[in-house]
Design an enzyme around this catalytic site. Structure first.
Site, PDB file in Angstrom:
ATOM      1  N   HIS A  73       1.684   2.198  -3.464  1.00 60.86           N
ATOM      2  CA  HIS A  73       0.596   2.998  -4.038  1.00 60.86           C
ATOM      3  C   HIS A  73       0.662   4.426  -3.493  1.00 60.86           C
ATOM      4  CE1 HIS A  73      -1.647  -0.119  -6.101  1.00 60.86           C
ATOM      5  NE2 HIS A  73      -1.803  -0.850  -5.014  1.00 60.86           N
ATOM      6  N   GLU A 100       0.837  -1.212   0.000  1.00 56.80           N
ATOM      7  CA  GLU A 100       0.000   0.000   0.000  1.00 56.80           C
ATOM      8  C   GLU A 100       0.869   1.259   0.000  1.00 56.80           C
ATOM      9  OE1 GLU A 100      -2.925  -0.488  -0.834  1.00 56.80           O
ATOM     10  OE2 GLU A 100      -3.052  -2.615  -0.323  1.00 56.80           O
TER      11      GLU A 100
HETATM   12 ZN    ZN Z   1      -2.521  -2.790  -4.942  1.00 55.05          ZN
END
Ligand code: ZN
Length: 501
Positions: free
Chosen positions: A269, A266
């Site tokens: 991201h 994450e």
């Molecule tokens: Zn992902």
């Protein structure tokens, strides 16, 4: 109106729309992390109202007039402004096809399906999810029919997440990957005793897991003053606005890997969201290029970096300091091997790099049948289990570890899964290019210096927002169009070393 004034008006309107999107994203984040159970119905209404409001403001005929005024005078704009107009006009043309009622119904059906999924998954009972999912699916079909598609309705779904992707091209890609991965998986599984993962399979205290994850996330260059990490059942990243990028983590007590790699994923991201240039904030270009590239950022950090030996040279000592009892004497090599254990497993998010794309292939097959109308909802668990057995050699004992494990369908995200595989391919290709261009990259990683890589990704990927389509962005960043070869090379090198192939 003068073309220049029309352009300024369009961007002003777009910035407002972006604020509405941010507000909806915050409500969704809250739904996943904080919302009391009985607030769900109200939340569904709020999200539907916001979606309707945003849609109504966007499809305002004056937006169309301004676009026409700008398109009539292309010479008045520089290249970046033309790209802004192109993206805005594309979004607008799509949006104007959709009736407001459908947009609101979809938002409400997604919230309802999400709540139903949560309950159904906790009970491992697909039948508890099927009615809400069926209603959502019907709306999605209607939307795809209205928006139109290349050849198959599935192309229309893909287009939402990865522009230019088609069912036919992905079918070839998955067939090729399956053919080339199968012998590697078989060879590795024959030598499965070469990896002992007991060192990461002990009890690990939650607060300390959090501490280790935060140390790594900070080293990656994720700015915790412009973001935060909270707890949710399904980890995700939400780029709510500039300066507000939120990651969530989960907690698994008896295995160090799922939560740790989840947060690193994450954070990958999150770095993309934080790396979008301020100059483009609240403009059409100020967004990620597509989900394949988004996923390339998360998978690059999660796998190519954090499952590499140089990474563990830097972070094994940190992990040992955080968990002195469990990890006493553990070496970088030992931890590196343990986090690369290959298994025939049931859960996609916990799958190793070698079998991961087979998990995606299962979803690709099942959801295509669903979209074609060949698969009644009642038969979905059976189809899922059969496909798992055929591609991965395991059968789930219940729907919670089978077809209910992922959140995506409950959010209406059909056609989303293939972007994970595209992301894996892009990630390997980007990392090869970074290794060519950053002198001593592996040695820097082994010292725990991750910022040179983050900065390279920022310049090559994040800085462009959605100015280019994925294939063009990858080609500009790496010098060649997207291909599976770097990914297959990466797997071969790594797993040959670990399993002695
Ligand atoms: Zn992902």
């Amino acid at each position: 109106m003068d073309a220049r004034a029309a352009y300024d008006d369009l961007l002003r309107r777009y910035a407002e729309l972006r604020d509405l999107t941010s507000a909806a994203a915050l409500l969704s984040w809250d739904q996943e992390t904080m919302l009391p159970k009985r607030g769900a119905a109200g939340r569904a209404r709020q999200l539907a109202t916001l979606a309707g409001l945003r849609h109504e403001r966007f499809i305002d005929p004056r937006v169309g007039e301004r676009i026409a005024e700008c398109e009539a005078a292309p010479g008045r704009f520089d290249e970046e402004e033309r790209a802004q107009l192109r993206e805005l006009a594309r979004d607008w043309r799509r949006a104007t096809k959709l009736p407001k009622e459908l947009v609101e119904e979809l938002a409400a059906a997604e919230s309802a399906a999400l709540e139903a999924w949560r309950d159904a998954r906790a009970r491992g009972d697909w039948k508890a999810f099927a009615p809400d999912f069926g209603r959502l699916l019907a709306l999605i079909r209607r939307k795809v029919a209205i928006l139109g598609f290349e050849k198959n309705p599935y192309d229309g779904l893909l287009d939402e997440y990865e522009r230019g992707a088609t069912e036919a091209a992905l079918e070839r890609l998955f067939a090729d990957l399956r053919a080339r991965l199968a012998p590697m998986v078989a060879a590795v599984l024959e030598r499965r005793d070469r990896v002992d993962a007991r060192v990461v399979r002990q009890r690990f205290d939650e607060a300390r897991q959090e501490e280790l994850a935060a140390t790594i996330v900070r080293a990656m260059g994720f700015d915790l003053e412009a973001g935060r990490i909270d707890r949710s059942s399904h980890p995700f990243c939400s780029g709510i606005a500039a300066g507000d990028v939120r990651l969530t983590r989960r907690f698994v007590a008896d295995d160090l890997r799922p939560a740790l790699f989840g947060v690193i994923h994450e954070a990958g991201h999150g770095l993309y969201e934080q790396g979008l240039p301020e100059r483009l904030d609240r403009t059409p270009l100020g967004e990620a290029c597509g989900l394949g590239v988004h996923e390339s950022q998360s998978r690059l950090w999660e796998n190519v970096v954090a499952r590499s030996l140089p990474f563990w040279r830097a972070f094994a000592p940190v992990a040992v300091r955080v968990f002195p009892e469990q990890l006493r004497g553990a070496t970088a090599e030992q931890l590196w091997r343990a986090v690369n254990q290959v298994e025939r497993s049931l859960i996609r998010v916990e799958a190793d790099e070698l079998t991961y794309n087979l998990h995606v292939a299962v979803r690709f097959e099942v959801e295509r049948a669903l979209v074609r109308g060949d698969l009644p909802l009642a038969d979905l668990p059976g189809a899922w289990n059969e496909t798992m057995q055929r591609l991965l050699g395991v059968t789930p004992a219940n729907d919670a570890e089978g077809c209910l494990q992922d959140i995506h369908w409950s959010m209406g995200a059909l056609g989303y899964f293939p972007t994970y595989t595209l992301g894996n391919l892009y990630a390997a290709q980007l990392f090869e290019a970074a290794q060519r261009e950053i002198t001593g990259l592996d040695a820097a990683i082994a010292r725990g210096e991750l910022l040179p890589l983050r900065d390279w990704l920022r310049a090559k990927v994040h800085a462009h927002g959605r100015r280019y389509e994925a294939s063009e962005l990858i080609e500009r960043a790496t010098g060649s169009p997207p291909t599976a070869e770097p990914f297959l090379r990466h797997l071969k090198t790594k797993f040959s070393a670990i399993y002695g192939l």
